[in-house]
Scaffold this motif. Structure first.
Motif, PDB file in Angstrom:
ATOM      1  N   TYR A  41       0.831  -1.204   0.000  1.00 13.64           N
ATOM      2  CA  TYR A  41       0.000   0.000   0.000  1.00 13.64           C
ATOM      3  C   TYR A  41       0.870   1.260   0.000  1.00 13.64           C
ATOM      4  CZ  TYR A  41      -2.940   3.786   1.553  1.00 13.64           C
ATOM      5  OH  TYR A  41      -3.564   5.005   1.655  1.00 13.64           O
ATOM      6  N   CYS A  42       1.906   1.275   0.828  1.00 19.60           N
ATOM      7  CA  CYS A  42       2.779   2.453   0.909  1.00 19.60           C
ATOM      8  C   CYS A  42       3.530   2.696  -0.401  1.00 19.60           C
ATOM      9  CB  CYS A  42       3.785   2.293   2.037  1.00 19.60           C
ATOM     10  SG  CYS A  42       3.057   2.469   3.661  1.00 19.60           S
ATOM     11  N   THR A  44       2.650   1.533  -3.580  1.00 22.18           N
ATOM     12  CA  THR A  44       1.857   1.657  -4.803  1.00 22.18           C
ATOM     13  C   THR A  44       0.495   2.315  -4.616  1.00 22.18           C
ATOM     14  OG1 THR A  44       0.864  -0.530  -4.511  1.00 22.18           O
ATOM     15  CG2 THR A  44       2.936  -0.418  -5.756  1.00 22.18           C
ATOM     16  N   GLY A  45       0.026   2.426  -3.382  1.00 23.39           N
ATOM     17  CA  GLY A  45      -1.293   3.004  -3.137  1.00 23.39           C
ATOM     18  C   GLY A  45      -2.406   1.983  -3.177  1.00 23.39           C
ATOM     19  N   HIS A  46      -2.049   0.720  -3.384  1.00 23.73           N
ATOM     20  CA  HIS A  46      -3.033  -0.361  -3.395  1.00 23.73           C
ATOM     21  C   HIS A  46      -2.320  -1.662  -3.070  1.00 23.73           C
ATOM     22  CE1 HIS A  46      -1.578  -1.991  -7.249  1.00 23.73           C
ATOM     23  NE2 HIS A  46      -1.407  -0.701  -7.581  1.00 23.73           N
ATOM     24  N   CYS A  47      -3.077  -2.714  -2.865  1.00 24.95           N
ATOM     25  CA  CYS A  47      -2.510  -4.039  -2.655  1.00 24.95           C
ATOM     26  C   CYS A  47      -3.384  -5.013  -3.434  1.00 24.95           C
ATOM     27  CB  CYS A  47      -2.491  -4.382  -1.175  1.00 24.95           C
ATOM     28  SG  CYS A  47      -1.656  -5.937  -0.853  1.00 24.95           S
ATOM     29  N   ARG A  51      -7.836  -0.789  -3.251  1.00 23.84           N
ATOM     30  CA  ARG A  51      -7.512   0.439  -2.527  1.00 23.84           C
ATOM     31  C   ARG A  51      -8.329   0.491  -1.235  1.00 23.84           C
ATOM     32  NH1 ARG A  51      -4.373   3.791  -5.291  1.00 23.84           N
ATOM     33  NH2 ARG A  51      -4.302   3.561  -7.540  1.00 23.84           N
ATOM     34  N   LYS A  54      -9.178   4.989   4.315  1.00 22.29           N
ATOM     35  CA  LYS A  54      -8.504   5.386   5.546  1.00 22.29           C
ATOM     36  C   LYS A  54      -9.542   5.819   6.567  1.00 22.29           C
ATOM     37  CE  LYS A  54      -3.996   6.926   4.093  1.00 22.29           C
ATOM     38  NZ  LYS A  54      -3.100   8.083   4.060  1.00 22.29           N
TER      39      LYS A  54
END
Length: 75
Positions: A41-42, A44-47, A51, A54
């Motif tokens: 996540y950190c 690429t902003g996704h896993c 997404r 928060k």
């Protein structure tokens, strides 16, 4: 039009009727370490293309998208 996605039984037990689950629960469902998911996540902003939302200090992951991932659906 609403698309229905069948939840795998293990994910349904983890989610317990909720729409979003915490990172530790997502990690358990995908057989990964929580820190691995946070790292992806950190970076690429996704896993796995999912997404999170928060909420305070927490990341909440959508159960429907996790179910699609576990069922083999491509995004």
């Amino acid at each position: 039009m609403q698309i229905s996605i069948s939840l795998p039984p293990a994910l349904a037990a983890i989610a317990a009727g909720r729409d979003h689950i915490q990172t530790s629960e997502f990690a358990r469902a995908t057989n990964r370490a929580s820190q691995t998911l946070r790292k992806h996540y950190c970076l690429t902003g996704h896993c796995f293309g999912i997404r999170p939302v928060k909420f305070g200090n927490r990341l909440l992951w959508p159960v429907a998208e996790i179910a699609a991932l576990l069922n083999g659906s491509a995004k």
